[in-house]
Every structure is written in structure tokens, then in C-alpha cells.
Design a protein around this motif. Structure first.
Motif, short mmCIF file in Angstrom:
data_model
loop_
_atom_site.label_atom_id
_atom_site.label_comp_id
_atom_site.label_asym_id
_atom_site.label_seq_id
_atom_site.Cartn_x
_atom_site.Cartn_y
_atom_site.Cartn_z
N ILE A 159 0.62 -1.37 -0.22
CA ILE A 159 0.21 -0.06 0.06
C ILE A 159 0.84 0.99 0.02
O ILE A 159 1.62 1.35 0.04
CB ILE A 159 -0.78 -0.14 1.24
CG1 ILE A 159 -2.15 -1.33 1.09
CG2 ILE A 159 -2.32 1.40 1.10
CD1 ILE A 159 -2.78 -0.79 -0.12
N GLN A 160 0.57 2.53 -0.78
CA GLN A 160 1.40 3.83 -0.52
C GLN A 160 0.03 4.39 0.29
O GLN A 160 -0.71 4.46 0.20
CB GLN A 160 0.93 3.80 -2.06
CG GLN A 160 1.69 3.73 -3.36
CD GLN A 160 2.70 3.53 -3.29
OE1 GLN A 160 3.69 4.88 -2.89
NE2 GLN A 160 3.50 2.02 -3.24
N GLY A 161 1.42 4.61 1.20
CA GLY A 161 -0.12 5.04 2.68
C GLY A 161 0.71 6.80 2.76
O GLY A 161 0.94 7.13 2.07
N GLY A 162 0.10 6.93 3.94
CA GLY A 162 -0.13 8.18 4.29
C GLY A 162 -0.73 9.14 2.82
O GLY A 162 -0.50 10.28 3.16
N ALA A 186 -11.89 -4.98 -3.02
CA ALA A 186 -11.50 -6.49 -3.78
C ALA A 186 -10.52 -6.75 -4.50
O ALA A 186 -9.72 -7.66 -4.10
CB ALA A 186 -13.14 -7.12 -3.87
N CYS A 187 -10.93 -6.46 -6.01
CA CYS A 187 -9.78 -6.44 -7.33
C CYS A 187 -8.43 -5.84 -6.19
O CYS A 187 -7.34 -6.85 -6.50
CB CYS A 187 -9.86 -5.66 -7.99
SG CYS A 187 -9.00 -5.84 -9.39
N THR A 188 -8.51 -4.79 -5.91
CA THR A 188 -6.92 -4.21 -4.88
C THR A 188 -6.33 -5.40 -4.09
O THR A 188 -5.31 -5.52 -4.27
CB THR A 188 -7.47 -2.74 -4.68
OG1 THR A 188 -8.09 -1.31 -5.81
CG2 THR A 188 -5.66 -1.87 -4.26
N VAL A 211 -12.55 -14.60 -10.11
CA VAL A 211 -12.30 -14.07 -8.79
C VAL A 211 -12.67 -12.89 -8.33
O VAL A 211 -13.17 -12.63 -7.61
CB VAL A 211 -10.57 -13.99 -8.36
CG1 VAL A 211 -10.46 -12.78 -7.16
CG2 VAL A 211 -10.46 -15.65 -8.80
N ASN A 212 -12.91 -12.14 -9.71
CA ASN A 212 -13.85 -11.05 -9.57
C ASN A 212 -14.62 -10.06 -10.07
O ASN A 212 -14.39 -10.56 -11.51
CB ASN A 212 -12.26 -9.51 -8.32
CG ASN A 212 -12.59 -8.20 -8.67
OD1 ASN A 212 -12.95 -7.63 -9.13
ND2 ASN A 212 -13.57 -7.57 -7.30
N GLN A 213 -15.68 -9.63 -9.67
CA GLN A 213 -16.36 -9.03 -11.31
C GLN A 213 -16.50 -8.25 -11.38
O GLN A 213 -17.24 -7.02 -10.34
CB GLN A 213 -18.25 -9.51 -10.92
CG GLN A 213 -17.90 -11.15 -10.37
CD GLN A 213 -19.30 -12.11 -10.77
OE1 GLN A 213 -20.25 -11.46 -10.49
NE2 GLN A 213 -18.87 -13.65 -10.52
N GLY A 214 -15.72 -7.31 -12.37
CA GLY A 214 -16.11 -5.76 -12.73
C GLY A 214 -15.42 -4.76 -11.36
O GLY A 214 -15.61 -3.52 -11.95
N GLY A 215 -14.84 -5.23 -10.64
CA GLY A 215 -13.88 -4.16 -9.98
C GLY A 215 -12.57 -3.76 -10.78
O GLY A 215 -12.55 -4.34 -11.55
N LYS A 216 -11.81 -2.92 -10.34
CA LYS A 216 -10.59 -1.92 -10.91
C LYS A 216 -9.85 -1.65 -9.84
O LYS A 216 -10.58 -1.25 -8.69
CB LYS A 216 -11.34 -0.74 -11.45
CG LYS A 216 -12.55 -1.13 -12.75
CD LYS A 216 -12.68 0.42 -13.64
CE LYS A 216 -13.24 0.33 -14.57
NZ LYS A 216 -13.97 1.61 -14.84
N LEU A 217 -8.71 -1.38 -9.85
CA LEU A 217 -7.75 -1.16 -9.48
C LEU A 217 -7.94 0.01 -8.70
O LEU A 217 -8.31 1.00 -9.25
CB LEU A 217 -6.78 -1.30 -9.76
CG LEU A 217 -5.57 -1.37 -8.94
CD1 LEU A 217 -4.68 -2.79 -8.35
CD2 LEU A 217 -3.95 -1.65 -10.20
N VAL A 222 -1.86 1.69 -4.76
CA VAL A 222 -0.66 0.34 -5.17
C VAL A 222 0.47 1.10 -5.85
O VAL A 222 0.15 1.92 -7.57
CB VAL A 222 -1.69 -0.28 -5.53
CG1 VAL A 222 -0.53 -1.56 -6.07
CG2 VAL A 222 -3.00 -1.17 -5.08
N GLY A 223 1.31 0.96 -5.98
CA GLY A 223 2.65 1.53 -6.46
C GLY A 223 3.41 0.71 -7.28
O GLY A 223 2.20 -0.84 -8.15
#
Length: 223
Positions: A159-162, A186-188, A211-217, A222-223
Motif C-alpha cells: 500500500i502507498q500509505g500516508g 476486492a480487486c485491489t 475471482v472478481n466481477q467488474g472491480g477496478k484497481l 498501489v505502487g
């Protein structure tokens, strides 16, 4: 015993060929086998230094966060910890401060402890509920269920935090900027765990299940 089980597993893998799902199941079973012999030691919080116990604080949730770190460093792949007292349909002015005090210090300590031990980069921490609360108080001085907007905190595991991604409107009723759906989350999460969100699985009777239906990052997370 573990060496003998690993030998059998290796032989089975060689006969089965390349199968990432099989490899994952084997690793999970071997971890479970090891935990049977080390669970007693892992669950004994008395072996922790007093300074570490003090960092997490007191209470069952604090002990749970400390136990989560102990399990993570022993190779447990999935850890689920609950604090189930957030259904504040009444008297939220007294109950909410109590609940937040119970979780704030232990969660901060868990993240700090994981980072100090070099575990945070490979451990994804998800702090979430299943829905939000109504923007307005009800007649009992509480807040009811509200699925239209709520927050999730993520840390570690790539995760790119902050940062804060997205926002709600001025009254906390609906998403305003960069709305994120549960499918996107969920995708992420799958992506961070190295699981292809587009992968299609098969049920025992051959039916396809994505596994995932229609999700996007989630952009920027995410780096």
C-alpha cells in the motif's frame, strides 16, 4: 513428522505438475501442521516484554492485536480480528468514545510493531466494517446502518500509505470525489496478494466463477 509430510507433498506435486492452487493448499496445510505444535507458545502473551505489552495497551482487543502480530511472524497467512461493539443505534455520544479508545492504541501499536520487525511490507492490514452509519442522529441519539458511504483503512502489503483517497459530500451522506466500490476494494486486495482478479475458477460441477466481477484497481493506492 513434518519432514515426512513435506516429502509426500513434494512427490504429489511432481506427479501433478505445475499447479499454483495445489502449492497454496500444501503450504497452508504445512503451516497448520506446524501451528499445532507451536500454538501453545504463540498464544502465551506472558512471554512478551512488558514494554511491548504496554505499547499495545490493555483489554481483549489489545491482546488480540498483539496475538495477531505473533501469529503473523510465525507464518499464519490469514488472521481475522473483530471488535464487535459498533452497532451504536442509541447513546452514541457515550459508546463511540469508549469503542475508539479500545481500538486506537492497539491498532497503532500493531502497525508499528509489524514495521519494526520487518513484517509490514509483506503483511496487508485491512481495518474495516461492513457498512457505514447514517449521517444524522436518530431519535435515540444513535446512528443506524448506512451503506452509501464509509471508510476503510489499509496499511502494509504494498500500500502507498500516508494518503486519503476519495471523499464524501459535506454531510457524509454520499461519495463526492473518486468513489470506490466494494468490487474495486476486492480487486485491489487480490492484486496486492498476488491473485489475478480476472482469473476464472471452476466449481466442482464445472461452472465458471470469476475471482472478481467488474472491480477496478484503486488509482494511487498501489505502487
Amino acid at each position: 513428522q513434518l519432514e515426512f509430510i513435506q516429502l509426500l507433498n513434494r512427490n504429489h506435486r511432481e506427479r501433478s505438475g505445475i499447479d499454483s492452487a495445489l502449492d497454496a493448499r500444501i503450504r497452508a496445510m504445512e503451516t497448520a501442521f506446524r501451528m499445532q505444535f507451536s500454538a501453545g507458545e504463540a498464544l502465551d502473551l506472558k512471554t512478551e516484554r512488558q514494554s511491548t505489552r504496554k505499547m499495545y495497551g490493555e483489554g481483549w482487543f489489545a491482546n488480540g492485536c498483539l496475538l495477531a502480530r505473533r501469529l503473523a511472524e510465525r507464518g499464519v497467512r490469514y488472521i481475522h480480528l473483530e471488535h464487535g461493539s459498533w452497532d451504536d443505534h442509541d447513546k452514541i455520544s457515550t459508546s463511540l468514545p469508549k469503542h475508539t479508545k479500545e481500538v486506537d492504541q492497539p491498532i497503532a501499536a500493531l502497525l508499528k510493531d509489524l514495521k519494526q520487525r520487518g513484517l509490514l511490507d509483506e503483511t496487508l492490514v485491512i481495518w474495516a466494517g461492513e457498512f457505514g452509519r447514517t449521517p444524522k442522529l436518530n431519535t435515540a441519539g444513535g446512528r443506524d446502518h448506512w451503506p452509501r458511504v464509509f471508510s476503510v483503512a489499509l496499511a502494509g502489503g504494498g500500500i502507498q500509505g500516508g494518503q486519503i483517497i476519495g471523499s464524501s459530500d459535506s454531510v457524509g451522506e454520499s461519495p463526492k470525489d473518486q468513489p470506490v466500490t466494494p468490487k474495486d476494494l476486492a480487486c485491489t486486495i487480490y492484486t496486492l496478494l498476488g491473485i489475478d482478479p480476472a482469473k476464472e475458477l471452476k466449481t466442482t460441477d464445472g461452472r465458471p466463477v470469476q475471482v472478481n466481477q467488474g472491480g477496478k484497481l484503486i488509482p494511487g493506492l498501489v505502487g
